[in-house]
Design a protein around this motif. Structure first.
Motif, short mmCIF file in Angstrom:
data_model
loop_
_atom_site.label_atom_id
_atom_site.label_comp_id
_atom_site.label_asym_id
_atom_site.label_seq_id
_atom_site.Cartn_x
_atom_site.Cartn_y
_atom_site.Cartn_z
N PHE A 74 0.51 -1.56 -0.05
CA PHE A 74 0.38 -0.10 -0.47
C PHE A 74 0.58 1.41 0.06
CE2 PHE A 74 -2.38 3.87 2.48
CZ PHE A 74 -2.68 3.98 1.20
N GLY A 75 1.14 2.33 -1.43
CA GLY A 75 1.58 3.41 -1.46
C GLY A 75 0.74 4.29 -0.95
N VAL A 76 1.44 5.36 -0.67
CA VAL A 76 1.20 6.91 -0.15
C VAL A 76 1.77 8.13 -0.23
CG1 VAL A 76 0.48 6.67 1.79
CG2 VAL A 76 -1.28 8.03 0.78
N THR A 77 1.69 8.69 -0.93
CA THR A 77 2.21 10.07 -0.09
C THR A 77 1.84 11.20 0.07
OG1 THR A 77 1.88 10.54 -2.65
CG2 THR A 77 3.95 9.10 -2.45
N ASP A 78 2.39 12.23 0.72
CA ASP A 78 1.73 13.51 1.66
C ASP A 78 2.54 14.37 0.93
OD1 ASP A 78 0.62 15.09 2.88
OD2 ASP A 78 1.12 13.85 4.60
N PHE A 79 0.86 15.40 0.29
CA PHE A 79 1.83 16.73 -0.16
C PHE A 79 1.84 17.56 0.91
CE2 PHE A 79 0.40 20.55 -1.59
CZ PHE A 79 1.41 20.56 -3.61
N TRP A 80 1.04 17.58 1.46
CA TRP A 80 1.39 18.62 3.02
C TRP A 80 2.36 18.56 4.27
CZ3 TRP A 80 -1.60 21.98 0.96
CH2 TRP A 80 -2.80 21.51 -0.48
N THR A 81 2.92 17.34 3.86
CA THR A 81 4.40 17.49 4.86
C THR A 81 5.26 17.72 4.26
OG1 THR A 81 3.42 14.67 5.46
CG2 THR A 81 5.74 15.20 5.83
N ILE A 82 4.70 17.83 3.26
CA ILE A 82 6.42 18.77 2.08
C ILE A 82 6.41 20.07 2.08
CG2 ILE A 82 6.86 18.75 -0.15
CD1 ILE A 82 6.08 16.14 -1.40
N PHE A 83 5.21 20.00 2.30
CA PHE A 83 4.30 21.84 1.87
C PHE A 83 4.66 21.94 3.64
CE2 PHE A 83 1.65 25.49 3.04
CZ PHE A 83 1.84 25.96 2.40
#
Length: 330
Positions: A74-83
């Motif tokens: 299960f793969g997930v990325t998090d734009f807001w962590t980078i932000f």
């Protein structure tokens, strides 16, 4: 012999839901990937029986190590962590918008996960948490919805890898029920001078927006997709709610006086949330009004296809502690 699911972002909302589901599924072992195995959250999962391993979405080698011998990823990325990372402002190119930089990083992270998944010889399924491509679905009207397009393009990249042919599916999360009130946004319901509660948002107050109890319902959606044929694109929506209905149900379940909804313009909303955050949030909602949050792909399916019962907002409100925003009632 038990099968293994490896879960990226196990300390996040989506990963935690997937972990809960598979910890309750006989015959499965859960491996969780996190950048910091020593965090309290990671240790909490280890205490529940999860094998915690260190991995970084920016490091393909670490992902390959984390994926050894697994059956499902299960793969997930998090734009807001980078932000939210202070280093992002330092790393972006001169003159580059922060949200555009976040798009670049998140897309590369999505590609890294797919590349690592492609090296697992006996992989049964790679399930990626995606979103609609706003640029494509809107014919260019919403051409800079970076946190959506990055995930959509990462999904296409995975689909085009020959090693993942017949092994890939995706699940799209709706807007989290808690997002309007828990993340410090202008949408947080507030008590006014006359004792009623009002809510401010973007767009009309009577149009449906796709919400869901992601922490509770996302895991069962991922499991249903994993047990289905490949190439599924599931939109894990729980309930369509207008801003007015969101506030009304919140007030009814908490014994509060309903005041009403106040619409903000795009410019006003962006003024309250600078740096691209207001743009991403407001355009996200407006895109959903115009083209559907899940986009225009006719292949997208919804939870009823799998007989999944999703949590209603009323039930969510009845089981949720809102004390952080109800302090004015004391």
């Amino acid at each position: 012999m038990s099968q293994i699911i490896v879960i990226l972002g196990i300390t996040g909302v989506q990963g935690s839901s997937v972990a809960d589901t598979y910890l309750q599924t006989p015959g499965w072992k859960v491996r969780g990937v996190t950048r910091n195995p020593e965090s309290d959250n990671a240790k909490g999962w280890a205490a529940k029986g999860v094998e915690i391993v260190k991995g970084d979405l920016d490091d393909v080698v670490s992902l390959k190590r984390a994926f050894v011998g697994v059956d499902i990823i299960f793969g997930v990325t998090d734009f807001w962590t980078i932000f939210k990372d202070p280093e992002s402002n330092k790393k972006k190119k001169p003159g580059q918008e922060l949200v555009e930089y976040c798009y670049d990083v998140e897309l590369q992270q999505g590609k890294n996960i797919a590349d690592a998944a492609a090296t697992v010889p006996n992989l049964f399924r790679y399930i990626f948490s995606s979103m609609a491509n706003a640029t494509t679905s809107s014919g260019g009207k919403y051409a800079k919805l970076y946190h959506m397009d990055s995930k959509a393009e990462a999904a296409v990249y995975a689909q085009n890898l020959s090693a993942l042919s017949g092994k890939f599916s995706q699940v799209q999360a709706p807007i989290y029920f808690q997002l309007p009130w828990q993340w410090g946004l202008p949408t947080t319901p507030k008590k006014t001078a006359d004792g009623t509660w009002r809510m401010t948002g973007i767009g009309a107050g009577n149009k449906g927006i796709p919400f869901g109890h992601v922490r509770k319902d996302f895991g069962p959606c991922v499991k249903a997709v994993a047990e289905s044929e490949p190439n599924v694109n599931l939109f894990a929506v729980g309930e369509y709610l207008s801003w007015s209905d969101y506030l009304r149900i919140f007030c009814e379940t908490q014994g509060l006086k309903y005041g009403g909804y106040d619409e903000l313009s795009y410019d006003a909303f962006c003024g309250l949330l600078p740096g691209g955050l207001g743009h991403e949030f407001s355009q996200n909602v407006l895109f959903a009004f115009d083209f559907g949050y899940e986009g225009t792909d006719p292949a997208v399916v919804k939870p009823e296809k799998f007989g999944l019962k999703m949590t209603s907002f009323r039930d969510y409100c009845q089981e949720t502690d809102f004390s952080s925003i109800l302090k004015d009632e004391k």
